[in-house]
Design a protein around this motif. Structure first.
Motif, PDB file in Angstrom:
ATOM      1  N   LYS A 140      29.384  14.437 -33.693  1.00 20.91           N
ATOM      2  CA  LYS A 140      28.460  15.585 -33.710  1.00 20.91           C
ATOM      3  C   LYS A 140      27.039  15.126 -33.398  1.00 20.91           C
ATOM      4  N   THR A 141      26.636  14.046 -34.083  1.00 19.66           N
ATOM      5  CA  THR A 141      25.278  13.529 -33.913  1.00 19.66           C
ATOM      6  C   THR A 141      25.083  12.979 -32.518  1.00 19.66           C
ATOM      7  N   VAL A 142      26.099  12.302 -32.002  1.00 17.46           N
ATOM      8  CA  VAL A 142      26.008  11.748 -30.657  1.00 17.46           C
ATOM      9  C   VAL A 142      25.747  12.856 -29.648  1.00 17.46           C
ATOM     10  N   ARG A 143      26.512  13.949 -29.759  1.00 20.24           N
ATOM     11  CA  ARG A 143      26.324  15.049 -28.798  1.00 20.24           C
ATOM     12  C   ARG A 143      24.967  15.710 -28.973  1.00 20.24           C
ATOM     13  N   LEU A 144      24.578  15.916 -30.245  1.00 20.48           N
ATOM     14  CA  LEU A 144      23.297  16.579 -30.502  1.00 20.48           C
ATOM     15  C   LEU A 144      22.133  15.751 -29.959  1.00 20.48           C
ATOM     16  N   THR A 145      22.092  14.457 -30.330  1.00 18.52           N
ATOM     17  CA  THR A 145      20.989  13.612 -29.858  1.00 18.52           C
ATOM     18  C   THR A 145      21.033  13.458 -28.347  1.00 18.52           C
ATOM     19  N   GLY A 146      22.257  13.449 -27.797  1.00 15.00           N
ATOM     20  CA  GLY A 146      22.377  13.369 -26.344  1.00 15.00           C
ATOM     21  C   GLY A 146      21.698  14.544 -25.664  1.00 15.00           C
ATOM     22  N   TRP A 147      21.994  15.739 -26.121  1.00 25.77           N
ATOM     23  CA  TRP A 147      21.354  16.931 -25.540  1.00 25.77           C
ATOM     24  C   TRP A 147      19.852  16.929 -25.784  1.00 25.77           C
ATOM     25  N   LEU A 148      19.428  16.453 -26.964  1.00 23.70           N
ATOM     26  CA  LEU A 148      17.993  16.351 -27.248  1.00 23.70           C
ATOM     27  C   LEU A 148      17.307  15.442 -26.240  1.00 23.70           C
ATOM     28  N   VAL A 149      17.954  14.306 -25.955  1.00 22.64           N
ATOM     29  CA  VAL A 149      17.383  13.347 -25.012  1.00 22.64           C
ATOM     30  C   VAL A 149      17.256  13.984 -23.632  1.00 22.64           C
ATOM     31  N   ILE A 150      18.314  14.662 -23.186  1.00 25.87           N
ATOM     32  CA  ILE A 150      18.279  15.265 -21.847  1.00 25.87           C
ATOM     33  C   ILE A 150      17.173  16.293 -21.737  1.00 25.87           C
ATOM     34  N   THR A 151      17.115  17.211 -22.719  1.00 21.25           N
ATOM     35  CA  THR A 151      16.090  18.261 -22.636  1.00 21.25           C
ATOM     36  C   THR A 151      14.698  17.676 -22.752  1.00 21.25           C
ATOM     37  N   SER A 152      14.501  16.705 -23.664  1.00 20.36           N
ATOM     38  CA  SER A 152      13.172  16.107 -23.792  1.00 20.36           C
ATOM     39  C   SER A 152      12.749  15.425 -22.510  1.00 20.36           C
ATOM     40  N   SER A 153      13.702  14.753 -21.847  1.00 19.96           N
ATOM     41  CA  SER A 153      13.356  14.052 -20.607  1.00 19.96           C
ATOM     42  C   SER A 153      12.898  15.034 -19.540  1.00 19.96           C
ATOM     43  N   PHE A 154      13.650  16.130 -19.381  1.00 21.29           N
ATOM     44  CA  PHE A 154      13.253  17.105 -18.369  1.00 21.29           C
ATOM     45  C   PHE A 154      11.908  17.726 -18.711  1.00 21.29           C
ATOM     46  N   LEU A 155      11.734  18.095 -19.985  1.00 22.83           N
ATOM     47  CA  LEU A 155      10.480  18.715 -20.392  1.00 22.83           C
ATOM     48  C   LEU A 155       9.308  17.763 -20.208  1.00 22.83           C
ATOM     49  N   ALA A 156       9.485  16.519 -20.690  1.00 21.73           N
ATOM     50  CA  ALA A 156       8.374  15.567 -20.634  1.00 21.73           C
ATOM     51  C   ALA A 156       8.001  15.242 -19.194  1.00 21.73           C
ATOM     52  N   SER A 157       9.005  14.929 -18.362  1.00 25.89           N
ATOM     53  CA  SER A 157       8.661  14.551 -16.996  1.00 25.89           C
ATOM     54  C   SER A 157       8.153  15.765 -16.218  1.00 25.89           C
ATOM     55  N   GLY A 158       8.694  16.950 -16.527  1.00 22.26           N
ATOM     56  CA  GLY A 158       8.179  18.157 -15.885  1.00 22.26           C
ATOM     57  C   GLY A 158       6.717  18.363 -16.222  1.00 22.26           C
ATOM     58  N   PHE A 159       6.401  18.195 -17.512  1.00 25.78           N
ATOM     59  CA  PHE A 159       5.026  18.354 -17.948  1.00 25.78           C
ATOM     60  C   PHE A 159       4.118  17.334 -17.273  1.00 25.78           C
ATOM     61  N   LEU A 160       4.565  16.080 -17.217  1.00 32.71           N
ATOM     62  CA  LEU A 160       3.763  15.031 -16.574  1.00 32.71           C
ATOM     63  C   LEU A 160       3.491  15.366 -15.117  1.00 32.71           C
ATOM     64  N   MET A 161       4.546  15.784 -14.402  1.00 29.38           N
ATOM     65  CA  MET A 161       4.359  16.055 -12.975  1.00 29.38           C
ATOM     66  C   MET A 161       3.475  17.278 -12.759  1.00 29.38           C
ATOM     67  N   LEU A 162       3.628  18.291 -13.615  1.00 31.51           N
ATOM     68  CA  LEU A 162       2.757  19.456 -13.489  1.00 31.51           C
ATOM     69  C   LEU A 162       1.304  19.058 -13.685  1.00 31.51           C
ATOM     70  N   PHE A 163       1.073  18.215 -14.705  1.00 32.24           N
ATOM     71  CA  PHE A 163      -0.286  17.745 -14.961  1.00 32.24           C
ATOM     72  C   PHE A 163      -0.839  17.010 -13.746  1.00 32.24           C
ATOM     73  N   ILE A 164      -0.031  16.122 -13.171  1.00 26.63           N
ATOM     74  CA  ILE A 164      -0.485  15.345 -12.024  1.00 26.63           C
ATOM     75  C   ILE A 164      -0.768  16.264 -10.838  1.00 26.63           C
ATOM     76  N   LEU A 165       0.150  17.204 -10.581  1.00 26.28           N
ATOM     77  CA  LEU A 165      -0.067  18.118  -9.475  1.00 26.28           C
ATOM     78  C   LEU A 165      -1.305  18.956  -9.673  1.00 26.28           C
TER      79      LEU A 165
END
Lengths: 136, 131
Positions: free
Chosen positions: B102-127
């Motif tokens: 359960k924890t593996v799947r939950l943290t896995g999804w957390l990692v994926i969403t955080s990565s997209f959000l964080a890198s999206g935010f970074l690129m938006l800031f740069i643009l």
């Protein structure tokens, strides 16, 4: 490397530097948690800045220290990670050793070069690089 | 390897085993690590440009802010964010926490969403900075 073939075939002996490798990989990873955040913050501050602002950013000893530590940890952690990849995917021992060795040499060399460039910016920010004149 | 060894059949593995969140995130961690290692050449170029003076620095900056440069910067920043978050997940595993499925799947999804959000935010800031 210095074991007899029988010794190695029986799986005897310690894993030598195996545990140390694992520990250093985790330590560099831990160090890179704050240092990567610093690097991203630096990058965001400098992305569209003109050269003079960038030079003044690198004029603080704090900035230079964190950047230098980031460079060191990044190259070290990266080299260790690439070593694992080579160990996993290259069957022939000689080619595997060559790849691992080249990766470490490359990381050491490029890392050192980055540090030297960083120090140059810190001490002599506004002088361009020119080839030194040969002594007469 | 003798030719007899080369001709022995292997049971299918990658061709048949269904990709799951565990295996996908694991190989993605390795792949992003490789991308990040490739990025060190850009870092080296950047520091060399810093040391070289304003003319060459300007050229490198233009290269980085060119559309193709921004695309590779985006890919690299996603790799960084993913490897960063999944790396923390790995460090928790190393301490012994989080192995229940359960924890593996939950943290896995957390990692994926955080990565997209964080890198999206970074690129938006740069643009936003650049344009």
């Amino acid at each position: 490397m210095f074991e007899t073939n029988l010794h190695r075939a029986k799986g005897l002996g310690s894993s030598h530097s195996g545990v140390r490798f694992w520990v250093i990989q985790r330590l560099t990873a831990l160090a890179l948690i704050p240092l990567s955040l610093w690097a991203v913050y630096s990058l965001l501050s400098l992305v569209s800045a003109p050269f003079e602002s960038v030079c003044s950013w690198f004029s603080s000893p704090w900035t230079v220290t964190f950047t230098a530590l980031f460079i060191l940890m990044m190259f070290y952690h990266g080299a260790l990670g690439m070593q694992v990849i080579w160990e996993d995917y290259i069957p022939t021992p000689l080619l595997r050793w060559a790849c691992i060795m080249s990766t470490h040499f490359l990381s050491l060399g490029l890392g050192f070069f980055c540090l030297i460039c960083l120090l140059k910016v810190y001490f002599y920010p506004l002088s361009d690089i020119t080839l030194p004149a040969l002594p007469k | 390897m003798t030719s007899l060894q080369q001709r022995r059949p292997l049971s299918p593995h990658l061709q048949i085993y269904k990709i799951q969140i565990t295996s996908l995130l694991s190989i993605l961690h390795r792949a992003t690590g490789m991308i990040l290692f490739g990025g060190v050449f850009m870092w080296t170029l950047y520091f060399f440009a810093l040391a070289s003076g304003s003319a060459f620095y300007q050229q490198v900056q233009d290269l980085l802010l060119h559309p193709l440069g921004l695309c590779s910067l985006g890919l690299w920043s996603f790799a960084l964010c993913y490897h960063f978050f999944n790396g923390i997940r790995h460090l928790f595993w190393d301490m012994g926490f989080g192995y229940e499925m359960k924890t593996v799947r939950l943290t896995g999804w957390l990692v994926i969403t955080s990565s997209f959000l964080a890198s999206g935010f970074l690129m938006l800031f740069i643009l936003f900075e650049v344009f």
